[in-house]
Design a protein around this motif. Sequence first.
Motif, mmCIF file in Angstrom:
data_model
loop_
_atom_site.group_PDB
_atom_site.id
_atom_site.type_symbol
_atom_site.label_atom_id
_atom_site.label_comp_id
_atom_site.label_asym_id
_atom_site.label_seq_id
_atom_site.Cartn_x
_atom_site.Cartn_y
_atom_site.Cartn_z
ATOM 1 N N LEU A 1 0.838 -1.193 0.000
ATOM 2 C CA LEU A 1 0.000 0.000 0.000
ATOM 3 C C LEU A 1 0.872 1.241 0.000
ATOM 4 C CD1 LEU A 1 -2.822 1.180 0.273
ATOM 5 C CD2 LEU A 1 -2.595 0.951 2.738
ATOM 6 N N ARG B 1 1.557 5.475 -0.419
ATOM 7 C CA ARG B 1 0.906 6.672 0.068
ATOM 8 C C ARG B 1 -0.140 7.157 -0.934
ATOM 9 N NH1 ARG B 1 4.867 9.922 -0.063
ATOM 10 N NH2 ARG B 1 4.118 11.204 -1.753
ATOM 11 N N LEU C 1 -3.291 5.447 -0.458
ATOM 12 C CA LEU C 1 -3.930 5.950 0.757
ATOM 13 C C LEU C 1 -4.578 7.300 0.511
ATOM 14 C CD1 LEU C 1 -4.004 4.973 3.819
ATOM 15 C CD2 LEU C 1 -2.465 6.877 4.178
ATOM 16 N N MET C 2 -3.862 8.149 -0.216
ATOM 17 C CA MET C 2 -4.405 9.475 -0.504
ATOM 18 C C MET C 2 -5.663 9.346 -1.366
ATOM 19 S SD MET C 2 -2.387 11.693 0.938
ATOM 20 C CE MET C 2 -2.434 13.264 0.092
ATOM 21 N N VAL D 1 -8.490 8.423 2.892
ATOM 22 C CA VAL D 1 -8.226 8.173 4.310
ATOM 23 C C VAL D 1 -7.644 9.403 4.979
ATOM 24 C CG1 VAL D 1 -6.649 6.966 5.843
ATOM 25 C CG2 VAL D 1 -8.017 5.692 4.207
ATOM 26 N N SER D 2 -6.735 10.050 4.288
ATOM 27 C CA SER D 2 -6.066 11.164 4.941
ATOM 28 C C SER D 2 -6.693 12.495 4.566
ATOM 29 C CB SER D 2 -4.594 11.173 4.556
ATOM 30 O OG SER D 2 -4.491 11.413 3.175
ATOM 31 N N GLY D 3 -7.681 12.478 3.723
ATOM 32 C CA GLY D 3 -8.255 13.730 3.274
ATOM 33 C C GLY D 3 -9.324 14.242 4.215
ATOM 34 N N PHE E 1 -12.051 13.503 5.025
ATOM 35 C CA PHE E 1 -12.542 12.224 4.539
ATOM 36 C C PHE E 1 -13.880 11.795 5.103
ATOM 37 C CE2 PHE E 1 -9.785 12.047 8.092
ATOM 38 C CZ PHE E 1 -10.448 11.249 8.991
ATOM 39 N N VAL F 1 -14.065 7.593 13.808
ATOM 40 C CA VAL F 1 -12.627 7.461 13.554
ATOM 41 C C VAL F 1 -11.829 8.117 14.684
ATOM 42 C CG1 VAL F 1 -10.749 8.220 12.031
ATOM 43 C CG2 VAL F 1 -12.827 7.224 11.060
ATOM 44 N N ARG F 2 -12.259 9.299 15.057
ATOM 45 C CA ARG F 2 -11.552 9.995 16.143
ATOM 46 C C ARG F 2 -11.607 9.182 17.442
ATOM 47 N NH1 ARG F 2 -12.683 14.935 13.684
ATOM 48 N NH2 ARG F 2 -14.844 15.026 14.391
ATOM 49 N N PHE G 1 -9.200 6.331 17.366
ATOM 50 C CA PHE G 1 -7.821 6.746 17.655
ATOM 51 C C PHE G 1 -7.642 7.047 19.144
ATOM 52 C CE2 PHE G 1 -7.272 7.704 13.024
ATOM 53 C CZ PHE G 1 -6.118 6.969 12.833
ATOM 54 N N GLY H 1 1.869 -0.757 7.336
ATOM 55 C CA GLY H 1 2.681 0.277 7.980
ATOM 56 C C GLY H 1 1.898 1.527 8.334
ATOM 57 N N TRP H 2 0.779 1.755 7.671
ATOM 58 C CA TRP H 2 -0.017 2.955 7.983
ATOM 59 C C TRP H 2 -0.868 2.676 9.207
ATOM 60 C CZ3 TRP H 2 0.858 7.418 5.508
ATOM 61 C CH2 TRP H 2 1.480 7.362 4.256
ATOM 62 N N LEU H 3 -0.874 3.607 10.113
ATOM 63 C CA LEU H 3 -1.683 3.437 11.317
ATOM 64 C C LEU H 3 -3.067 4.028 11.056
ATOM 65 C CD1 LEU H 3 -1.136 2.298 14.183
ATOM 66 C CD2 LEU H 3 -0.953 4.671 14.934
ATOM 67 N N GLU I 1 -12.111 3.098 9.736
ATOM 68 C CA GLU I 1 -11.769 3.394 8.340
ATOM 69 C C GLU I 1 -11.216 2.165 7.637
ATOM 70 O OE1 GLU I 1 -9.098 6.705 8.347
ATOM 71 O OE2 GLU I 1 -7.784 5.817 9.831
#
Lengths: 146, 514
Positions: free
Chosen positions: A7, A9, A12-13, A17-19, A21, A105-106, A109, A119-121, A126
């Motif tokens: 996977l 970046r 992922l973008m 996931v990181s947007g 989102f 999601v928050r 975490f 490797g992505w946490l 999500e």
Amino acid sequence: MRERVRLTRRALMLSGVSGGFLAAAGVRLTLDGSPACEAAVRRVLGAVSADWRGAGLVGRAYVEGEGLIDASLEHLLALMFPSSQLSDTVKLSAGDIRAMISERVRRDFSAGAVVSVDGWLLALTEARLYALAWRLGDWGRGATDA
Amino acid sequence: MIIDARTVPEGTVVETEVCIIGAGAAGITLAREFMGAGFRVALLESGGLDFDEGTQDLYVGGTAGRPYLRLNVCRLRYFGGTTNHWAGWCVPFDEADFAEREGLSYRGWPMSRSDLAPYYERALAVCQVGHTGFEPGAWGIALKDIPGPFNGPRFVTKVLQVSPPTRFGRVYGEQLRKAPRLSVYLNANVLTLDANRSGREVREVKVGTLGGNRFRVRARVFVLASGGIENARLLLLSGQGLGNAHDLVGRFFMVHLEYSGGVIAVSDPYANFDFNRTYADKPIVSYVGLSDAAMRELKLANIRLTWEYELGSVSEALAALKRLSGEGTKESDTWSDLGTVLGDLDGVSAYVFRRALFGQGVPVKALTLRCHSEQVPNPVSRIRLGSELDALGQRRVVVDWRVTGEDKRQVNAIHQLLGTEMGRAGFGRLRSALTKDETQWPSDLRGNEHHMGTTRMHRDPQFGVVDENARVHGVGNLYVAGSSVFPTSGAANPTLTIVALALRLADHIKERMA
């Protein structure tokens, strides 16, 4: 033996996931994997992710990396929307659904409900959502992101 | 007065009152503090006023254990010492660095940060940096402008100030030369510290030069200020187990661990990441670290996190530039400047490029994480004497630097916290470069040039070479200055603390001499 998904970046973008989102559209469905259910989930994911292929790659990496025994659509739906949450969820506006999932999601975490996907946490919520994306599409199968 | 030790007749005995061994940041700070104090001072420096290959060769040493830097490259042996290639970054240790902490071995300084605060304040002046403090707010970095999670409670934004940098030899040399009752001996290599029969007082030091002559210096008080490795080496070379009743001299060798930490996919590619860079042309650098509370409550070691940008496509950037500047109106040399910047699209250049030329026109694709983390004190990590001899016939040093599973557990826990905190705050997602394997590190892991711990400070002689006043346990008139006395390494660059401790020691010695 199948090659393990790596996977990147970019994937992922693309998944969002990181947007800003996790938008979701209102849907009405039961957790039976029926065409109606699938269509509804596709609509949810369409709001969540800018690119289904990216979402599917994340989802596939999660399923394969974790060695999930039961990654069926029904099981993933049950994990994502336990009890009557799905019915309640689909009554919400897209913005509210997005906010609800973002909050989940928050909370994940904060509570340490996280998973390492290549490797992505990521938050469990999500990761499961993108596993759904993989289950519903062909975009993640047998593909690695360039 | 400055004296070339090569001109001192063989067999001379120099009588003084305070003898400082080493003219780096610590030694020069001490000497300056003693100016006008009413007692005679001899400052002995191995090198001359400038770099000399023959003298520098005395720093050659070996390594055992994990590969480490070349010892004759990572430090400098001439007047001013390693400040001659110092980058100038000044920041105090954090409060948590000084504290004893349950669950972490060999922790605790015999002083708090507030005890050291007045010396830090004085040290800032010595290092030629401002007194605005180290709170981000003092530098115009408002808490509201710092994105979560780097505005607390776990991670916070910190600031370090940048010295010109002060080359201590060049800046303070003339002052020392003119000071009455102060003699600076250049090219004077201390070979051994010789104690009396009981080993409880140092009587004299033997000095040799590469010119061949040897002489002795006698004093009431001696201060070893030769650097984080050389302080221990000189004690070990001196025999009689000087300061080494508990086999601690040379142990607890620590540096800062530097490595690539991974990649951060950011939630908002147009967000303001400026807080992590220099502000308003002020010579400061801000970075991310753990809060004192997080270090205490979660039993975590210290760390400094910085990042570099990966920008969106250059063609996109160029298009934006054309839009912003008006095509064909730019001076040709501006385009030349731009070419230079484009050639180095990372780090500060990338920041300048993005901010100065494009505002928010170029998205940040990702942040690549750089880590600078504390090394856990470890008695097995050590320096010792090797079998090779230098040009003075002295045994060269061997650095046996160790990195432990505890070091890895610590940084793994910090990265896990970082990843979850960034997700919680919606900043982005972390792909850590660290694996769970406690023996595996990123391939670019290196120990840096910050040598610490080899004559550590502790009230109890079973745990430290020097006491809370930096006096060698069991030796009445021998003190140690420099980073070798640090019991823990924190994540701060050591020079400001070296200078602060030297100022504190100077006050102590002046009281003693009064």
